[in-house]
Design a protein around this motif. Structure first.
Motif, PDB file in Angstrom:
ATOM      1  N   ALA A 134       0.858  -1.302   0.033  1.00 47.67           N
ATOM      2  CA  ALA A 134      -0.075  -0.114  -0.119  1.00 47.67           C
ATOM      3  C   ALA A 134       0.795   1.225   0.190  1.00 47.67           C
ATOM      4  O   ALA A 134       0.319   2.406   0.310  1.00 47.67           O
ATOM      5  N   ASN A 135       2.197   0.897  -0.315  1.00 53.29           N
ATOM      6  CA  ASN A 135       3.067   2.328  -0.618  1.00 53.29           C
ATOM      7  C   ASN A 135       2.702   2.965  -1.735  1.00 53.29           C
ATOM      8  O   ASN A 135       2.846   3.966  -2.137  1.00 53.29           O
ATOM      9  N   ALA A 136       2.078   2.052  -2.832  1.00 53.19           N
ATOM     10  CA  ALA A 136       1.520   2.842  -4.045  1.00 53.19           C
ATOM     11  C   ALA A 136       0.555   3.490  -4.038  1.00 53.19           C
ATOM     12  O   ALA A 136      -0.055   3.394  -3.159  1.00 53.19           O
TER      13      ALA A 136
ATOM     14  N   THR B  13       9.975   7.052   4.090  1.00 58.77           N
ATOM     15  CA  THR B  13       9.344   5.963   3.563  1.00 58.77           C
ATOM     16  C   THR B  13       7.811   6.628   3.836  1.00 58.77           C
ATOM     17  O   THR B  13       7.520   7.345   4.273  1.00 58.77           O
ATOM     18  N   THR B  14       6.983   5.606   3.281  1.00 54.44           N
ATOM     19  CA  THR B  14       5.453   5.835   3.013  1.00 54.44           C
ATOM     20  C   THR B  14       4.813   5.435   4.609  1.00 54.44           C
ATOM     21  O   THR B  14       3.681   5.611   4.711  1.00 54.44           O
ATOM     22  N   ARG B  15       5.541   4.922   5.212  1.00 57.74           N
ATOM     23  CA  ARG B  15       5.192   4.372   6.745  1.00 57.74           C
ATOM     24  C   ARG B  15       4.049   3.197   6.665  1.00 57.74           C
ATOM     25  O   ARG B  15       3.330   3.070   7.514  1.00 57.74           O
TER      26      ARG B  15
ATOM     27  N   VAL C  98       9.817  11.726  -4.126  1.00 61.17           N
ATOM     28  CA  VAL C  98       9.234  11.783  -2.842  1.00 61.17           C
ATOM     29  C   VAL C  98       9.951  11.089  -1.863  1.00 61.17           C
ATOM     30  O   VAL C  98      10.483  10.069  -2.232  1.00 61.17           O
ATOM     31  N   GLY C  99      10.536  11.604  -0.589  1.00 65.51           N
ATOM     32  CA  GLY C  99      11.335  10.962   0.410  1.00 65.51           C
ATOM     33  C   GLY C  99      12.558  11.341   0.005  1.00 65.51           C
ATOM     34  O   GLY C  99      13.059  12.336  -1.083  1.00 65.51           O
ATOM     35  N   ALA C 100      13.800  10.863   0.585  1.00 68.69           N
ATOM     36  CA  ALA C 100      15.047  11.375   0.671  1.00 68.69           C
ATOM     37  C   ALA C 100      15.828  10.799  -0.465  1.00 68.69           C
ATOM     38  O   ALA C 100      15.387   9.852  -1.124  1.00 68.69           O
TER      39      ALA C 100
HETATM   40  P1  IMO Z   1       3.821   4.549  -6.892  1.00 68.57           P
HETATM   41  O1  IMO Z   1       3.354   3.159  -7.203  1.00 68.57           O
HETATM   42  C1  IMO Z   1       6.889   7.297  -5.178  1.00 68.57           C
HETATM   43  C2  IMO Z   1       9.361   5.832  -1.813  1.00 68.57           C
HETATM   44  C3  IMO Z   1       9.016   6.369  -0.527  1.00 68.57           C
HETATM   45  C4  IMO Z   1      10.484   6.441   0.026  1.00 68.57           C
HETATM   46  C5  IMO Z   1      11.052   4.935  -0.613  1.00 68.57           C
HETATM   47  C6  IMO Z   1      10.834   3.973   0.532  1.00 68.57           C
HETATM   48  O2  IMO Z   1       2.626   5.560  -6.581  1.00 68.57           O
HETATM   49  O3  IMO Z   1       4.835   5.070  -8.000  1.00 68.57           O
HETATM   50  P2  IMO Z   1       8.464   2.560   1.326  1.00 68.57           P
HETATM   51  O4  IMO Z   1       7.543   3.047   2.130  1.00 68.57           O
HETATM   52  O5  IMO Z   1       8.494   2.021   0.024  1.00 68.57           O
HETATM   53  O6  IMO Z   1       9.576   1.752   2.085  1.00 68.57           O
HETATM   54  O7  IMO Z   1       9.427   3.908   1.017  1.00 68.57           O
HETATM   55  O8  IMO Z   1      10.191   4.887  -1.625  1.00 68.57           O
HETATM   56  N1  IMO Z   1       8.091   5.146  -2.344  1.00 68.57           N
HETATM   57  C7  IMO Z   1       7.410   5.565  -3.737  1.00 68.57           C
HETATM   58  N2  IMO Z   1       7.479   7.091  -4.234  1.00 68.57           N
HETATM   59  N3  IMO Z   1       5.787   6.614  -5.611  1.00 68.57           N
HETATM   60  C8  IMO Z   1       5.466   5.373  -5.229  1.00 68.57           C
HETATM   61  O9  IMO Z   1       4.659   4.183  -5.557  1.00 68.57           O
HETATM   62  C9  IMO Z   1       6.337   4.775  -3.853  1.00 68.57           C
HETATM   63  N4  IMO Z   1       6.333   3.896  -3.088  1.00 68.57           N
HETATM   64  C10 IMO Z   1       7.360   4.172  -2.313  1.00 68.57           C
HETATM   65  O10 IMO Z   1       8.754   7.964  -0.716  1.00 68.57           O
HETATM   66  O11 IMO Z   1      11.346   7.512  -0.702  1.00 68.57           O
END
Ligand code: IMO
Ligand code: MG
Length: 415
Positions: A37-39, A125-127, A258-260
């Motif tokens: 669900a990070n997507a 991370t997206t937590r 997004v993120g570092a």
């Molecule tokens: P979709 O599918 C953009 C980034 C997070 C963080 C890193 C690790 O919408 O393209 P995680 O929660 O996966 O452990 O976070 O990855 N990240 C995304 N950035 N689009 C996403 O998904 C992402 N899924 C994770 O911001 O830098």
């Protein structure tokens, strides 16, 4: 051509949801094969904006949503997104592989704790518990979907997990309630997908995140915890590589992150604000403002290479309208050497000096004007927009077959 894979070529948020919706229109199944669900995949149909975190966004087209083994599944999200589909008149039971691992509240808690411990080196991370869920899977103490049907062993396994992490957070009643709702979904997805592919059925495999966030091929450690590249389709779904006829790379007309982590073409201040506002670059999953920058060809060349991309879908071209000049980074200079294809290695990218070409922009167009262009097709695009697309094609040596403008489904120009 039964199997089509959709892969993000940048740091995620390339617009895979919209492209998947379009390509899933005459497919029978659409499959999420990695991540959880990070997507954040969005589909805008008329005026309603549908946001998917766990089910493939392509399922808004009516294709049956599937969740394959290599994912980490957030059960609450699945249940919520079944309701989301119902709200647009789609009543489906998703198919979920027995082998997929479950994300539990304990994983989200650990994600939070770890990010705090990393302090200044936090990944951002997206937590959503992704890293901890995948690490428990690798430790072989993760809990598979199948366990939801076997309560006694489920309790034992959760106990082990809680003891190991010295955290107890799980609410069994909650979990069992969710399991009841999803009972019919739990299946041997591998057998179903292979059977259907034998019958010539069209299946779309909807990637999440992007190539530069791949745990092996991305900007480690500022990556996600799964493989986001083409190989994940095969390992996760249990299908062979010859099943895929088209590997579609999705890229935005500029870059976001997004993120570092390192970002060689990142813009700052006014230019960044303008691009962020015009592109509405705020996270779907977390609402965070995204970092923005010009297109980065050396990294895209790497992404195209490792996925063996067949053709490209370019998104958000309209966002570049109104810039007097548009830059494209064509190569890097690193320690006095010119680099055309850049491996996403953090140490190396930190030293990279982007070398740019500058193209003339085109004026801003109203939504009506864009609609008109979409109706008429490629020739109706502003000359400088066409020049931008053709320059990118030439630099990447790949054809851009689909150009998406705006967020709404249906706003695509095919070449
Ligand atoms: P979709 O599918 C953009 C980034 C997070 C963080 C890193 C690790 O919408 O393209 P995680 O929660 O996966 O452990 O976070 O990855 N990240 C995304 N950035 N689009 C996403 O998904 C992402 N899924 C994770 O911001 O830098
Ligand atoms: Mg997203």
């Amino acid at each position: 051509m039964p199997g089509i894979a959709i892969i993000g070529l940048q740091w995620g948020d390339e617009g895979k949801g919209k492209i998947s919706y379009l390509l899933s229109k005459n497919a029978k199944y659409v499959v999420r094969f990695q991540g959880g669900a990070n997507a954040g995949h969005t589909v805008v149909i008329d005026d309603s904006e549908l946001r998917f975190n766990m089910l493939p966004a392509g399922s808004a087209s009516g294709a049956t949503p599937c969740i394959a083994s290599g994912t980490v599944v957030d059960l609450n999200e699945v249940v919520e997104e079944i309701e989301l589909l119902k709200s647009i008149g789609i009543r489906v039971q998703p198919l979920i592989s027995k082998n997929a691992n479950i994300v539990l509240p304990i994983h989200k808690q650990l994600d939070e704790i770890l990010e705090k411990m990393r302090s200044r080196e936090a990944i951002g991370t997206t937590r959503r518990g992704i890293g901890p869920a995948y690490s428990d899977k690798a430790l072989r103490i993760g809990i598979r979907i199948e366990e939801l049907l076997h309560h006694a062993s489920l309790i034992n396994k959760i106990e082990l997990l809680q003891n190991f992490h010295k955290l107890s957070l799980e609410n069994m009643d909650e979990l069992i309630k969710l399991a009841e709702k999803l009972r019919e979904s739990i299946c041997d997805l591998e057998i179903i997908l292979n059977d259907e592919l034998d019958n010539g059925v069209k299946i779309v495999f909807e990637g999440a995140q992007g190539t530069l966030l791949d745990i092996d091929q991305g900007t480690y450690p500022y990556v996600t915890s799964s493989n986001t590249t083409i190989g994940a389709v095969f390992t996760s779904c249990g299908i062979g590589p010859r099943r895929i006829s088209d590997i579609v790379g999705v890229m935005k007309a500029y870059t976001t992150r997004v993120g570092a982590g390192v970002f060689p073409t990142e813009l700052k201040r006014d230019e960044a604000d303008m691009l962020r506002e015009r592109g509405r670059e705020y996270g779907t999953t977390t609402g965070r403002p995204r970092r923005v920058g010009w297109l980065d060809i050396p990294l895209l060349r790497y992404s195209i290479m490792v996925n063996d991309i067949d053709w490209i879908a370019l998104t958000k071209l309209d966002v570049l309208s109104g810039f007097r000049k548009i830059k494209i980074c064509t190569e890097y200079e690193i320690n006095g050497k010119i680099v055309k294809i850049a491996p996403p290695n953090v140490r190396m990218l930190e030293k990279a000096q982007p070398l740019y070409v500058e193209l003339d922009g085109w004026s801003r167009l109203s939504e009506e004007e864009w609609k008109n262009i979409v109706m008429k097709g490629w020739d109706a695009l502003p000359e400088n927009a066409k020049a931008y697309v053709e320059t990118v094609e030439k630099l990447l040596n790949k054809s851009i077959k689909l150009i998406s403008v705006g967020a709404k489904a249906g706003m695509e120009v095919t070449k």
